[in-house]
Design a protein around this motif. Structure first.
Motif, mmCIF file in Angstrom:
data_model
loop_
_atom_site.group_PDB
_atom_site.id
_atom_site.type_symbol
_atom_site.label_atom_id
_atom_site.label_comp_id
_atom_site.label_asym_id
_atom_site.label_seq_id
_atom_site.Cartn_x
_atom_site.Cartn_y
_atom_site.Cartn_z
ATOM 1 N N LEU A 108 0.715 -1.477 0.056
ATOM 2 C CA LEU A 108 0.072 0.060 -0.049
ATOM 3 C C LEU A 108 1.020 1.386 0.184
ATOM 4 O O LEU A 108 0.460 2.387 -0.610
ATOM 5 N N GLU A 109 1.905 1.310 0.779
ATOM 6 C CA GLU A 109 2.803 2.494 1.024
ATOM 7 C C GLU A 109 3.538 2.811 -0.274
ATOM 8 O O GLU A 109 4.017 3.787 -0.694
ATOM 9 N N GLN A 110 3.595 1.794 -1.352
ATOM 10 C CA GLN A 110 4.335 2.058 -2.565
ATOM 11 C C GLN A 110 3.460 2.746 -3.557
ATOM 12 O O GLN A 110 4.066 3.132 -4.497
ATOM 13 N N TRP A 111 2.001 2.779 -3.285
ATOM 14 C CA TRP A 111 1.475 3.466 -4.511
ATOM 15 C C TRP A 111 0.386 4.510 -4.002
ATOM 16 O O TRP A 111 -0.087 5.263 -4.860
ATOM 17 N N ALA A 112 -0.027 4.340 -2.888
ATOM 18 C CA ALA A 112 -0.955 5.159 -2.200
ATOM 19 C C ALA A 112 -0.270 6.339 -1.488
ATOM 20 O O ALA A 112 0.533 6.287 -0.543
ATOM 21 N N LEU A 113 -0.620 7.713 -1.832
ATOM 22 C CA LEU A 113 -0.227 8.796 -1.343
ATOM 23 C C LEU A 113 -0.436 9.165 0.225
ATOM 24 O O LEU A 113 0.428 9.522 1.049
ATOM 25 N N ALA A 114 -1.549 8.589 0.547
ATOM 26 C CA ALA A 114 -2.093 8.862 2.150
ATOM 27 C C ALA A 114 -1.200 7.763 3.073
ATOM 28 O O ALA A 114 -1.222 8.370 4.226
ATOM 29 N N HIS A 115 -0.659 6.766 2.633
ATOM 30 C CA HIS A 115 0.034 5.863 3.420
ATOM 31 C C HIS A 115 1.626 5.903 3.024
ATOM 32 O O HIS A 115 2.315 5.011 3.375
ATOM 33 N N ASP A 116 1.926 6.996 2.340
ATOM 34 C CA ASP A 116 3.409 7.266 1.782
ATOM 35 C C ASP A 116 4.510 7.463 3.105
ATOM 36 O O ASP A 116 5.412 7.029 3.117
ATOM 37 N N GLY A 117 4.008 8.256 3.921
ATOM 38 C CA GLY A 117 4.579 8.609 5.199
ATOM 39 C C GLY A 117 5.340 9.886 4.989
ATOM 40 O O GLY A 117 6.283 10.284 5.701
ATOM 41 N N GLY A 118 5.016 10.520 3.958
ATOM 42 C CA GLY A 118 5.682 11.899 3.434
ATOM 43 C C GLY A 118 7.062 11.827 2.872
ATOM 44 O O GLY A 118 7.757 12.798 2.962
ATOM 45 N N HIS A 119 7.273 10.810 2.134
ATOM 46 C CA HIS A 119 8.511 10.415 1.525
ATOM 47 C C HIS A 119 8.484 11.050 -0.176
ATOM 48 O O HIS A 119 9.758 11.547 -0.547
ATOM 49 N N ARG A 120 7.324 10.949 -0.563
ATOM 50 C CA ARG A 120 7.566 11.043 -2.059
ATOM 51 C C ARG A 120 7.487 12.701 -2.763
ATOM 52 O O ARG A 120 7.200 12.912 -3.858
ATOM 53 N N PHE A 121 6.854 13.536 -1.648
ATOM 54 C CA PHE A 121 6.582 14.944 -1.933
ATOM 55 C C PHE A 121 5.644 15.027 -2.996
ATOM 56 O O PHE A 121 6.076 16.030 -3.966
ATOM 57 N N ASP A 122 4.660 14.381 -3.238
ATOM 58 C CA ASP A 122 3.316 14.626 -4.302
ATOM 59 C C ASP A 122 3.872 14.098 -5.495
ATOM 60 O O ASP A 122 3.193 14.390 -6.488
ATOM 61 N N PHE A 123 5.147 13.347 -5.578
ATOM 62 C CA PHE A 123 5.549 13.014 -7.047
ATOM 63 C C PHE A 123 4.860 11.376 -7.212
ATOM 64 O O PHE A 123 5.364 10.464 -6.749
ATOM 65 N N MET A 124 3.627 11.303 -7.869
ATOM 66 C CA MET A 124 2.967 10.312 -8.128
ATOM 67 C C MET A 124 3.551 9.526 -9.247
ATOM 68 O O MET A 124 3.321 8.418 -9.614
ATOM 69 N N THR A 125 4.442 10.353 -10.132
ATOM 70 C CA THR A 125 4.638 9.368 -11.598
ATOM 71 C C THR A 125 6.235 9.750 -11.641
ATOM 72 O O THR A 125 6.768 10.426 -10.952
ATOM 73 N N THR A 126 6.862 9.212 -12.597
ATOM 74 C CA THR A 126 8.145 9.442 -13.033
ATOM 75 C C THR A 126 8.114 10.119 -14.324
ATOM 76 O O THR A 126 8.866 10.178 -15.182
ATOM 77 N N ASN A 127 7.072 11.118 -14.368
ATOM 78 C CA ASN A 127 6.776 11.877 -15.679
ATOM 79 C C ASN A 127 8.255 12.987 -15.853
ATOM 80 O O ASN A 127 8.545 13.170 -16.962
ATOM 81 N N LEU A 128 8.573 13.357 -14.704
ATOM 82 C CA LEU A 128 9.605 14.320 -14.843
ATOM 83 C C LEU A 128 10.992 13.591 -15.448
ATOM 84 O O LEU A 128 11.784 13.996 -16.209
ATOM 85 N N GLY A 129 11.068 12.008 -15.013
ATOM 86 C CA GLY A 129 12.268 11.387 -15.537
ATOM 87 C C GLY A 129 12.119 11.078 -17.129
ATOM 88 O O GLY A 129 13.138 11.270 -18.014
ATOM 89 N N GLU A 130 10.833 10.731 -17.357
ATOM 90 C CA GLU A 130 10.504 10.557 -18.891
ATOM 91 C C GLU A 130 10.636 11.760 -19.513
ATOM 92 O O GLU A 130 11.030 11.822 -20.767
ATOM 93 N N CYS A 131 10.398 13.012 -19.065
ATOM 94 C CA CYS A 131 10.506 14.153 -19.963
ATOM 95 C C CYS A 131 11.844 14.442 -20.123
ATOM 96 O O CYS A 131 12.409 14.891 -21.157
ATOM 97 N N MET A 132 12.876 14.037 -19.095
ATOM 98 C CA MET A 132 14.146 14.035 -19.437
ATOM 99 C C MET A 132 14.876 13.033 -20.519
ATOM 100 O O MET A 132 15.847 13.583 -21.418
ATOM 101 N N ASN A 133 14.187 12.155 -20.520
ATOM 102 C CA ASN A 133 14.315 11.006 -21.748
ATOM 103 C C ASN A 133 14.332 11.575 -23.044
ATOM 104 O O ASN A 133 14.545 11.533 -23.993
ATOM 105 N N ASN A 134 13.222 12.426 -23.123
ATOM 106 C CA ASN A 134 12.778 13.135 -24.272
ATOM 107 C C ASN A 134 13.697 14.228 -24.655
ATOM 108 O O ASN A 134 14.091 14.430 -25.848
#
Length: 789
Positions: A548-574
């Motif tokens: 649950l903690e690996q995909w749900a923001l409410a159970h994340d524990g404040g580690h992912r800073f609202d980054f739910m996707t790897t879109n930024l990394g894929e933008c860098m690939n482009n």
């Protein structure tokens, strides 16, 4: 009359006599030409017969056109400069009868240097015609006389482009000029004139008639018998045409293509048939070398330029249309011209990386090579590099690292791995790169362990990736340094939802899954998750296999800073897409220069923001202003002033007041709120802002250090330094590196091994809805709810 005799006068002077235009002295030559002939071939025939070098000289043609007024024949000058003029002249001669001999006056003129490389189009008037004709004072005087003469006899002379009606007596032809006693001159036989070689960069426009002929899509008609090779060029080809002999078929087809400057492809040649697949406007001299020289500047700016764009460039410049396969071969050659040889690039890379390390302190790189039977030679397998300024910049970024891999598109296959950090303004910071043979557990473990070794030893970094089996295995290996509490591995919800949709084919459930995972409050998560499970009981079992903690923001524990996707990394690939198509040393060089450009641009932006008096990043200011507006509508009730415990009740808002009316508890001493936003973003939510206002506190104290411009300035303060010329690179002892020949890309169209899903399709934001019954899935034309008569 299918051929017309023409008397050609050259090297003399035109003058006005008692009967109009006359010609004084000069060489006389007689030729026969078909009644329908293109200007380009006619001009070439004249040049060959009169020994005129078309690359250095140009002929101007003046027709001595007869006209009869009051039983008196006068001759007027008519310029012949294009297909229409020639057609009018020959049809007029044909109408005079079988014994008529046409007379033309020719003047030879030297071409200017700039015109030597330009081939004149046979279906357009020469723009330099008048200039060439009027070069000398004598020619100018003759031109003035002829112009005045034509103007005086306008009613009787043959004007260019004027409509002419004519008739031809069947079976009649011109007399045999070879035996006529009144002509003591040589007559050329009817033959095909081979045009001399022209400059390959000539601005030649092919005949537009080509577009009117379509062999590949020709309609089926009854067979047409073509009795002889003197076939009129304006006719259309059809599938099923019959010729008397195969030789006649081949000669007719070849002659048409020569005259129209196009080519064809022979698919099959048998005894009684000749199969043609189609026509092409390619030129055999327009090879990949010429094309590569022309497109290399474009490839230097953007190596990802599509073949279709390059083909359009070639058409616009050369007016020929080579095949796409030739374009792609030329593109590969242009890449070699601009970025260097592929094989030499592997051996050059160690010295370049060492030069980077010398000029940019803190730069790190690691190799993994395989030995060969040659003691001084190794086979390339992997390389890792991280620039010193990027490593230092990541120390001031948020503790989030997005990793992703993408394939290489060049001569040798492989994968490019990228690790990307995020600053306080949600901007990308390229941290580390690697080129590996494949994405698997070993390569990802090697990459992540080197990041721990050379880039960062921070504790509590959130590692965000897709659910690639190699990444999961490498991140779970304690020896790589990415297990908890040193790191927290989180998954991209977009990839999870895509995998869900691939299995269950339910778009509404997929969108609801993304919405559920993005909730910051546990009560809202439970609310939407219950709706998600109501679609199908199997959905809960499928998503339950992922922690649950690996995909749900409410159970994340404040580690992912609202980054739910790897879109930024894929933008860098482009952003790095162009680097994936060039040799490996050029790839590393492009990553270096793009990082330099990125730092320079962001450094200028931060300086401008600081000069404007701002204290926080643009993204932070927008969020705080939005929440501050909502804070004024909240109702507060204090429970403990010393501990800062305050109850907040929000007002109803939104359409039909469906949002709001919720109750939250703020604990200022603990910097928490039950909405979970302060813990997740390290920013004051609207409830904290309202609580601070009631306690006369400054809510800016609750903004994390990463969002302050002074900290943002530290991210881009590290300085990149230029790399010296390769002649000054320091010596670096390293074996001779050769590429792995097993990774050589096979010939032909590349086969993709990427699994495509609905993420590769742009989803329409608008559903199809009927304009009559207002139901989705059809339109008014095929509405099933309307009775049609």
């Amino acid at each position: 009359m299918k051929e017309i005799g023409i008397m050609c006068y050259i090297n003399g002077e035109m003058r006005t006599g008692s009967n109009g235009l006359e010609y004084d002295s000069g060489l006389v030559k007689c030729i026969r030409v078909p009644k329908r002939i293109k200007y380009a071939e006619f001009h070439a025939r004249l040049c060959k017969s009169l020994k005129v070098d078309r690359r250095r000289e140009y002929l101007t043609i003046i027709c001595r056109c007869p006209s009869t007024i009051n039983n008196s024949t006068n001759y007027s000058p008519v310029a012949v400069a294009d297909d229409k003029d020639l057609y009018s002249m020959l049809q007029h001669a044909s109408a005079q009868g079988p014994g008529f001999i046409l007379e033309i006056y020719l003047h030879r003129h030297a071409l200017h240097d700039e015109s030597l490389s330009r081939v004149q189009s046979h279906d357009t008037v020469d723009p330099n015609f008048e200039n060439i004709f009027m070069e000398s004072p004598t020619s100018r005087r003759q031109y003035d006389q002829l112009s005045s003469h034509v103007a005086g006899e306008a009613s009787a002379s043959l004007r260019p482009h004027s409509p002419i009606t004519y008739s031809e007596a069947p079976g009649e032809d011109i007399p045999d000029l070879n035996v006529d006693p009144q002509f003591n001159i040589e007559v050329d036989d009817y033959d095909i004139i081979e045009a001399p070689e022209e400059d390959l960069f000539a601005e030649y426009v092919p005949n537009p008639f080509y577009t009117d002929v379509n062999i590949a899509g020709a309609r089926a008609v009854n067979p047409v018998i073509v009795p002889n090779a003197q076939w009129e060029l304006h006719n259309e080809f059809y599938n099923g045409m019959l010729f008397s002999t195969k030789a006649e078929l081949k000669n007719t087809i070849k002659y048409w293509h020569i005259m129209n400057y196009v080519a064809f492809i022979v698919v099959e040649s048998k005894k009684d048939t000749w199969d043609i697949s189609g026509m092409t406007q390619d030129h055999y001299n327009l090879d990949k070398g010429i094309i590569a020289e022309y497109i290399k500047n474009t490839i230097n700016e953007d190596p990802t330029t599509p073949g279709a764009v390059l083909l359009t460039m070639i058409k616009d410049h050369f007016h020929y249309s080579p095949s796409l396969s030739k374009i792609f071969k030329a593109k590969k050659k242009a890449i070699n011209l601009v970025f260097g040889n592929w094989e030499e690039s592997y051996n050059e890379l160690p010295r370049y990386l060492n030069a980077l390390r010398v000029t940019n302190p803190g730069t790190r790189f690691e190799w993994k090579v395989n030995p060969t039977n040659n003691p001084g030679q190794v086979i390339f397998q992997r390389v890792f590099w991280a620039f010193g300024p990027s490593i230092e910049a990541f120390h001031h970024c948020r503790p989030v690292l997005q990793i992703d891999g993408t394939f290489l598109c060049g001569k040798y296959t492989g994968k490019l791995l990228v690790a990307t950090g995020v600053d306080g303004n949600n901007s990308l910071v390229q941290v580390a790169f690697a080129v590996v043979e494949e994405e698997n557990t070993d390569s990802w473990g090697w990459f992540l362990s080197l990041i721990r070794m050379h880039v960062t030893q921070r504790v509590g970094i959130c590692l965000i990736s897709d659910r690639h089996a190699g990444i999961i295995a490498a991140a779970s290996n304690p020896r790589n340094g990415w297990t908890e509490p040193y790191s927290y591995h989180r998954f991209c919800i977009r990839h999870i939802a895509s995998n869900f949709h691939k299995t269950h084919k339910n778009m509404k459930a997929k969108n609801l899954l993304i919405h559920t995972a993005s909730q910051t409050q546990k009560r809202k998560f439970d609310k939407y998750f219950k709706k998600f499970v109501q679609f199908d009981s199997e959905y809960a079992a499928w998503i339950g296999r992922i922690p649950l903690e690996q995909w749900a923001l409410a159970h994340d524990g404040g580690h992912r800073f609202d980054f739910m996707t790897t879109n930024l990394g894929e933008c860098m690939n482009n952003v790095l897409k162009g680097a994936r198509q060039v040799p490996i040393t050029a790839l590393v060089r492009l990553t270096f220069y793009r990082c330099v450009k990125y730092f320079v641009e962001h450094r200028a932006y931060i300086n401008a923001e600081l000069c404007a008096g701002n204290q926080y990043t643009t993204d932070t200011i927008e969020k705080i202003q939005n929440w501050a507006e909502r804070a004024g509508e909240h109702e507060l009730r204090q429970f403990h002033t010393g501990l800062g415990i305050i109850e907040i009740k929000t007002q109803f808002r939104g359409w039909q007041a469906r949002k709001g009316g919720n109750q939250h508890t703020v604990r200022l001493n603990e910097r928490t709120c039950t909405c979970n936003k302060p813990q997740q973003y390290i920013l004051p939510c609207s409830h904290v802002i309202a609580a601070c206002a009631s306690m006369h506190l400054n809510y800016n104290d609750f903004i994390g250090e990463w969002y302050k411009l002074r900290n943002q300035e530290l991210v881009y303060t590290p300085q990149f330094n230029p790399v010296m010329h390769d002649d000054y690179w320091p010596e670096f002892q390293f074996p001779h590196v050769v590429p792995d020949m097993s990774k050589l890309r096979k010939k032909g169209r590349p086969k993709t091994h990427r699994i495509h899903n609905e993420m590769d399709i742009t989803e329409s934001s608008r559903q199809l809805r009927c304009g009559l019954c207002r139901q989705e899935g059809h339109n008014r034309k095929n509405c099933p709810n309307i009775t049609r008569s």
